[in-house]
Design an enzyme around this catalytic site. Sequence first.
Site, PDB file in Angstrom:
ATOM      1  N   HIS A  97      41.046  26.075  40.430  1.00 50.74           N
ATOM      2  CA  HIS A  97      40.680  27.664  41.089  1.00 50.74           C
ATOM      3  C   HIS A  97      39.945  26.998  42.350  1.00 50.74           C
ATOM      4  O   HIS A  97      39.551  25.679  42.441  1.00 50.74           O
ATOM      5  CB  HIS A  97      40.115  28.535  40.859  1.00 50.74           C
ATOM      6  CG  HIS A  97      38.780  27.435  40.599  1.00 50.74           C
ATOM      7  ND1 HIS A  97      37.838  28.337  39.596  1.00 50.74           N
ATOM      8  CD2 HIS A  97      37.708  27.100  40.953  1.00 50.74           C
ATOM      9  CE1 HIS A  97      36.699  27.720  39.182  1.00 50.74           C
ATOM     10  NE2 HIS A  97      36.359  26.864  40.134  1.00 50.74           N
ATOM     11  N   ASN A 145      40.725  24.075  35.978  1.00 54.06           N
ATOM     12  CA  ASN A 145      41.912  25.095  35.995  1.00 54.06           C
ATOM     13  C   ASN A 145      42.592  25.291  37.532  1.00 54.06           C
ATOM     14  O   ASN A 145      43.492  25.856  37.983  1.00 54.06           O
ATOM     15  CB  ASN A 145      41.945  26.630  35.406  1.00 54.06           C
ATOM     16  CG  ASN A 145      41.110  27.007  36.502  1.00 54.06           C
ATOM     17  OD1 ASN A 145      40.792  26.655  37.761  1.00 54.06           O
ATOM     18  ND2 ASN A 145      40.948  28.783  36.306  1.00 54.06           N
ATOM     19  N   GLU A 174      41.761  32.473  41.126  1.00 55.09           N
ATOM     20  CA  GLU A 174      41.820  31.724  39.868  1.00 55.09           C
ATOM     21  C   GLU A 174      43.302  31.673  39.602  1.00 55.09           C
ATOM     22  O   GLU A 174      44.338  32.638  40.250  1.00 55.09           O
ATOM     23  CB  GLU A 174      41.935  32.891  38.837  1.00 55.09           C
ATOM     24  CG  GLU A 174      39.937  32.796  38.532  1.00 55.09           C
ATOM     25  CD  GLU A 174      39.300  31.666  37.884  1.00 55.09           C
ATOM     26  OE1 GLU A 174      39.924  30.245  37.712  1.00 55.09           O
ATOM     27  OE2 GLU A 174      38.379  31.844  36.559  1.00 55.09           O
TER      28      GLU A 174
HETATM   29  O1  LIG Z   1      32.130  20.957  41.924  1.00 52.46           O
HETATM   30  P1  LIG Z   1      33.008  21.837  40.839  1.00 52.46           P
HETATM   31  O2  LIG Z   1      31.021  22.200  39.789  1.00 52.46           O
HETATM   32  O3  LIG Z   1      33.272  20.753  40.244  1.00 52.46           O
HETATM   33  O4  LIG Z   1      33.583  23.153  40.230  1.00 52.46           O
HETATM   34  C1  LIG Z   1      34.352  22.754  41.475  1.00 52.46           C
HETATM   35  C2  LIG Z   1      34.738  24.740  42.515  1.00 52.46           C
HETATM   36  O5  LIG Z   1      34.502  25.566  41.533  1.00 52.46           O
HETATM   37  C3  LIG Z   1      33.731  26.189  41.851  1.00 52.46           C
HETATM   38  O6  LIG Z   1      32.129  26.682  41.121  1.00 52.46           O
HETATM   39  C4  LIG Z   1      33.722  27.730  42.233  1.00 52.46           C
HETATM   40  O7  LIG Z   1      34.015  28.069  43.425  1.00 52.46           O
HETATM   41  C5  LIG Z   1      32.943  26.113  43.123  1.00 52.46           C
HETATM   42  O8  LIG Z   1      31.855  26.143  43.410  1.00 52.46           O
HETATM   43  C6  LIG Z   1      33.019  24.487  42.929  1.00 52.46           C
HETATM   44  O9  LIG Z   1      33.252  24.087  43.949  1.00 52.46           O
END
Ligand SMILES: O=P(O)(O)OC[C@H]1O[C@](O)(CO)[C@@H](O)[C@@H]1O
Length: 255
Positions: A147, A145, A152
């Site tokens: 973030h 999304n 968010e």
């Molecule tokens: O690395 P992912 O699993 O794609 O998630 C995106 C990001 O969002 C989070 O889960 C939230 O900070 C991070 O840990 C991560 O880098």
Amino acid sequence: MKFEQQLAVDQLSVYISKTEEILARNSAKIAQEYLENVLENKPEASILLATGNSQLKFLDALISNSKIDWSRLKLFHLDEYLGIDPEHPASFRYYLREKVEKRVEPQVFHYLEGDTLEPLRECDRYTKLLQAQPIDLCCLGIGTNGHLAFNEPPVANFNDPYWVKIVRLEKETRQVQVEQGHFSYFDQVPQYALTVTISMILSCQKILCFASGNNKASIIQRMLKGEINSSCPASILRQHSKAILFLDWESAKLL
Ligand SMILES: O=P(O)(O)OC[C@H]1O[C@](O)(CO)[C@@H](O)[C@@H]1O
């Protein structure tokens, strides 16, 4: 260093590699060279680490192939679920202990204590630790999304007066955690988290951000081709002149 494609979107550099493996190798080399350079000019450096799947190959490449002197590094991290036990396998402290701290010996690893009974005091404690020195390197992933850390859409504040805060997690963010197998069902995913803010992230000297795979393609398109605003918090990286976004062919396919 071989990237298939390099482009600039506003002030953000975007490096595209064919696969996540190549991306991890090349980005780890960039991180290593940058840290060596920082450590030539001062006794210690500070790194703000992310968690999530997007960091796994990069962290592995950085730890296994580099000659970094970890004893001169202070480590911090971006975010943690509120109320989660540090031994819970989905906790970000667990991830970082297993994937980083057990493999290297940093000078110190400052963790966000998500299971604190006094979250506001924890925000204050962590803010002071972060403000005690410049953060030389910040690693980031991007949520589906948009973030950054747990800032968010659409409430992320690009001019936040705070550096660490308590946030409510979006439904999509919580759902993704279940889909990725970190929690068994939706209501198990905490509703709140502690996170460093966008202002804090933008204060970092250098930012390396990772997004690979098909499921990131549409948010990467919005981040790079849409407007810079809080409906896609990651779009703010286009205003950081020392930020690099690393993509693979899949996440870059809609550009
Ligand atoms: O690395 P992912 O699993 O794609 O998630 C995106 C990001 O969002 C989070 O889960 C939230 O900070 C991070 O840990 C991560 O880098």
